[in-house]
Design a protein around this motif. Sequence first.
Motif, PDB file in Angstrom:
ATOM      1  N   GLU A 296       0.868  -1.170   0.000  1.00 33.88           N
ATOM      2  CA  GLU A 296       0.000   0.000   0.000  1.00 33.88           C
ATOM      3  C   GLU A 296       0.909   1.225   0.000  1.00 33.88           C
ATOM      4  N   VAL A 297       0.571   2.214  -0.801  1.00 33.62           N
ATOM      5  CA  VAL A 297       1.433   3.376  -0.969  1.00 33.62           C
ATOM      6  C   VAL A 297       0.616   4.648  -0.805  1.00 33.62           C
ATOM      7  N   ALA A 298       1.159   5.588  -0.042  1.00 28.93           N
ATOM      8  CA  ALA A 298       0.572   6.929   0.084  1.00 28.93           C
ATOM      9  C   ALA A 298       1.467   7.906  -0.668  1.00 28.93           C
ATOM     10  N   TYR A 299       0.829   8.823  -1.439  1.00 32.41           N
ATOM     11  CA  TYR A 299       1.637   9.739  -2.252  1.00 32.41           C
ATOM     12  C   TYR A 299       0.964  11.110  -2.315  1.00 32.41           C
ATOM     13  N   LYS A 300       1.778  12.101  -2.688  1.00 34.79           N
ATOM     14  CA  LYS A 300       1.303  13.453  -2.944  1.00 34.79           C
ATOM     15  C   LYS A 300       1.128  13.663  -4.447  1.00 34.79           C
ATOM     16  N   LYS A 301       0.416  14.744  -4.793  1.00 33.23           N
ATOM     17  CA  LYS A 301       0.142  15.012  -6.207  1.00 33.23           C
ATOM     18  C   LYS A 301       1.410  15.205  -7.024  1.00 33.23           C
ATOM     19  N   ASP A 302       2.499  15.663  -6.377  1.00 27.66           N
ATOM     20  CA  ASP A 302       3.745  15.887  -7.115  1.00 27.66           C
ATOM     21  C   ASP A 302       4.562  14.614  -7.284  1.00 27.66           C
ATOM     22  N   GLY A 303       4.005  13.474  -6.857  1.00 25.40           N
ATOM     23  CA  GLY A 303       4.676  12.192  -7.022  1.00 25.40           C
ATOM     24  C   GLY A 303       5.517  11.760  -5.842  1.00 25.40           C
ATOM     25  N   THR A 304       5.596  12.584  -4.810  1.00 23.16           N
ATOM     26  CA  THR A 304       6.366  12.201  -3.621  1.00 23.16           C
ATOM     27  C   THR A 304       5.647  11.082  -2.871  1.00 23.16           C
ATOM     28  N   VAL A 305       6.348   9.996  -2.628  1.00 23.45           N
ATOM     29  CA  VAL A 305       5.791   8.894  -1.850  1.00 23.45           C
ATOM     30  C   VAL A 305       6.064   9.177  -0.381  1.00 23.45           C
ATOM     31  N   THR A 306       5.006   9.237   0.404  1.00 23.57           N
ATOM     32  CA  THR A 306       5.135   9.605   1.811  1.00 23.57           C
ATOM     33  C   THR A 306       4.971   8.438   2.764  1.00 23.57           C
ATOM     34  N   GLY A 307       4.383   7.352   2.289  1.00 22.74           N
ATOM     35  CA  GLY A 307       4.166   6.219   3.174  1.00 22.74           C
ATOM     36  C   GLY A 307       4.134   4.915   2.416  1.00 22.74           C
ATOM     37  N   LEU A 308       4.583   3.851   3.063  1.00 25.38           N
ATOM     38  CA  LEU A 308       4.606   2.529   2.442  1.00 25.38           C
ATOM     39  C   LEU A 308       4.309   1.473   3.488  1.00 25.38           C
ATOM     40  N   ARG A 309       3.352   0.615   3.166  1.00 21.58           N
ATOM     41  CA  ARG A 309       3.145  -0.611   3.936  1.00 21.58           C
ATOM     42  C   ARG A 309       3.414  -1.781   2.992  1.00 21.58           C
ATOM     43  N   ALA A 310       4.283  -2.685   3.411  1.00 22.53           N
ATOM     44  CA  ALA A 310       4.616  -3.833   2.568  1.00 22.53           C
ATOM     45  C   ALA A 310       4.576  -5.106   3.404  1.00 22.53           C
ATOM     46  N   LYS A 311       4.077  -6.167   2.795  1.00 25.36           N
ATOM     47  CA  LYS A 311       4.067  -7.483   3.442  1.00 25.36           C
ATOM     48  C   LYS A 311       4.663  -8.494   2.476  1.00 25.36           C
ATOM     49  N   VAL A 312       5.740  -9.135   2.910  1.00 24.78           N
ATOM     50  CA  VAL A 312       6.445 -10.119   2.094  1.00 24.78           C
ATOM     51  C   VAL A 312       6.084 -11.510   2.592  1.00 24.78           C
ATOM     52  N   ILE A 313       5.546 -12.335   1.711  1.00 24.10           N
ATOM     53  CA  ILE A 313       5.266 -13.739   2.025  1.00 24.10           C
ATOM     54  C   ILE A 313       6.150 -14.579   1.120  1.00 24.10           C
ATOM     55  N   ALA A 314       7.089 -15.276   1.726  1.00 21.23           N
ATOM     56  CA  ALA A 314       8.095 -16.022   0.969  1.00 21.23           C
ATOM     57  C   ALA A 314       7.886 -17.517   1.153  1.00 21.23           C
ATOM     58  N   ASP A 315       7.872 -18.246   0.051  1.00 18.85           N
ATOM     59  CA  ASP A 315       7.782 -19.708   0.063  1.00 18.85           C
ATOM     60  C   ASP A 315       9.200 -20.259  -0.017  1.00 18.85           C
ATOM     61  N   VAL A 316       9.787 -20.543   1.154  1.00 21.55           N
ATOM     62  CA  VAL A 316      11.194 -20.933   1.207  1.00 21.55           C
ATOM     63  C   VAL A 316      11.390 -22.440   1.060  1.00 21.55           C
ATOM     64  N   GLY A 317      10.310 -23.194   0.817  1.00 23.04           N
ATOM     65  CA  GLY A 317      10.440 -24.632   0.705  1.00 23.04           C
ATOM     66  C   GLY A 317      10.645 -25.280   2.060  1.00 23.04           C
ATOM     67  N   ALA A 318      11.095 -26.524   2.053  1.00 18.77           N
ATOM     68  CA  ALA A 318      11.312 -27.247   3.305  1.00 18.77           C
ATOM     69  C   ALA A 318      12.511 -26.676   4.039  1.00 18.77           C
ATOM     70  N   PRO A 319      12.461 -26.593   5.364  1.00 18.02           N
ATOM     71  CA  PRO A 319      13.619 -26.081   6.107  1.00 18.02           C
ATOM     72  C   PRO A 319      14.798 -27.034   6.003  1.00 18.02           C
ATOM     73  N   SER A 320      15.995 -26.463   5.998  1.00 14.70           N
ATOM     74  CA  SER A 320      17.214 -27.254   5.827  1.00 14.70           C
ATOM     75  C   SER A 320      18.365 -26.527   6.500  1.00 14.70           C
TER      76      SER A 320
END
Length: 793
Positions: A296-320
């Motif tokens: 999710e990204v929050a921005y101003k009209k001039d293109g400045t990004v003011t906020g970011l929410r990110a969620k990374v879900i990684a499929d790392v396979g079997a643990p080793s």
Amino acid sequence: MKYIGTGMTSLTNRQLAAGKGTFVADYKPEGMLHMAVLRSPYASARIRSIDTKAAEQMPGVVYVITGQEVAANMNPIFEAYDTAAMGAKGVKWYALVPERVRFVGECVAAVVAEDKWTARAAADAIEVDYEELQPVTDPEKAMEPGAPLVEPEWGDNILVTRDFRSGDPDKAFAEADGTISGVVKQHRYTGAAIEPRAYLANYDPYQDLLTFHASTQNPHPMRVFLAETLGIPETSIRVIQPHVGGGFGLKIPTFQEEPLLAYLARKLQRPIRFVAERTEDLLAGGHAREERLYYEVAYKKDGTVTGLRAKVIADVGAPSALCGWGQSFVTSYCIPTCYKIPNNRVQLFSVVTNKCPWNAYRGYGKEAASFMMDRIMDNVARETGLDRAEVRLRNYIQPHEFPYSQVSGAMLDSGDYPKALRKVLDMIDYENFPAMQAAARKEGRYLGIGIGQELTPEGCSMPRSTLLGGWDGCTVRVNPSGQVTILTGVTSPGSGNETAIAQIVADELGVSIDHIKVIQGDTDTCPYGLGNYSSRSIIMGGSAAKVAANELREKMLKVASKLLEVAPDDVDAEDDKFFLKGAPTRFVTFKEVASTVYRDCHGKAAFDVEPGLEATRYFKHPNVYHQPDTQGRFSSYPSWPNQAVAIIVEVDPETGKFKIVRYCAVHDSGVVINPLLAEANLHGGFVQGIGGAAFEHLVYDESGQLLTTTFMDYTCPTAVDVPSFEVAHQETPSPFTPLGTKGVGESGVTGPLGGLCSAIENALADRNVRLTELPLTPSRVWEAISAAQGGNR
């Protein structure tokens, strides 16, 4: 500097081009046996029983081994990461599984025989009674309550989580002029080295010495891993790395076959070799990448990004015990890459599934972070009506703001991102592209231009890790005749780093590179070092070489000054001579000075210096932070190369096929030691990046069966699929290394991901096509075109 900054072909080129290199498969000691492995056909199952009688009775079979013997006589494989230090869950992973398999391809039993065909036939004759269990193959389903558990004792399928925060994201979103949200999906793929994994183990009981030839990237750490797993002293193991036919991170230890082969060689007291088949490498040789990044990204009209929410879900396979799962941490750690966003929340969920474990692969999670940020910047540009380049320029960290700390605590060393972007846009004639695009459209051709931005941190250093450290060692030795030998703790998988290290030492000592020999990859002769990964060879190994060579330089300058009867500060060195500054015709040769140190150590010129010309020095990178309580941050990557790319493509909207018309890149890895080899590495990275963006895909079905087990199904780009590359270098030195170097080995793989998506969308701008998932196969591009048109074709 005579050599630093000069393009030179690799010191190994002549030997390798003549076919005279020596690889593991070339070793054939007398009495050599062969090992073959029986692998699990199931993604999740219990082993009820194993019947080896038929295999043992086959002529030519020497020994059959199962997981029960391994568990009774060997320790679990030693971890590349210290999972406890990372707050992650660990697992006891044996060289052969004794009770339960967790992915198709996991090692269950093995056969040693007189030839590889007999070994393979006997392994196939082993009968295993499995109780098949329900696998889990989707990371988000694996996170649900009641999902099948890959490791039942864990209680869930989460290996590790992170939650990085800075500023006030909620306030940023509340005050934004606009917001966007979305997801990018990076698929599962891996490296495809020309040489598969290969090992030869030979035990001498009279010396109690196991000699282990390995196509590996890390001989010294491998020795530790083997010693810990076998329960024997490190001094009883010698690891030798011969020539390696490509590594890309996937030959970082420890795989099950490595300690298994070592154990069997000691037990049978005969040399044994294992060379993986391509299918085995695709099944069990380490996977990478598969991640979903919600934003999710929050921005101003001039293109400045003011906020970011990110969620990374990684499929790392079997643990080793492999280090690959750390890629998921690196993805979250890098966000928001090159951009100055004041308010952030970045969450990570590393999820285990019944697939092949991740191992390291070129890019190591950094590519996913940059891919997401490329998609975000393009989407902000679309929503604001601004140019894609303008949005990036408005949000970049500025050159005067370095060193710069990101939300994760990462400390970025240096960079000039605006300069690199402007330079690559000039290279591709970005300003005049709309006219070119319009002219092509009149001819019925769909051209598009895209921008890709990559940030590729290097030199990974993790707490309490045997493998991953921000340091390395080098020995520089000058003999009485004036020849120089360099023994490094870093190794080369074919990248040419030995040549760049020789260039550094040649300049430091003022000696011809023709008089230098480089030795790598032998734990009995080279100083302890961590080998090759994370583009560290020049950052760490080159720096150590410079420091060691400088120690000898100062010693030799002192002797030379006495021979010339001047002060040491008045002497310089170049072209195999020590000469008087300002009067180069007054000199003594490098050989004369070396000879004096060894042969006249009690004489006038050398009486006050220690005999011998040999120095072993270690370089520890200062931009690493492992003590957050006292240092205020945790930062595991000290060096931050970056690159801007611009790509022109031509798209066929009727089929979804596209071709790359031009590919321009401006790369910044600090001071470049050897531009020719740097560009060669970049070209390889570009091709792997294009392969990942548009060709390569490890596909599993719902039962956990890998469907792409040969190069018929796992397609890689060939020379006809890639364009000529146009590369320029930008040098923004690192303030933390002696020469200002940063590293180039992993660069190039990231730019194509966002750059190609951007270019294809631009070619079809009037159709409002959105690309959020890789690979960009013709069918996927066609489906995106169809979806943009409401499914009407």
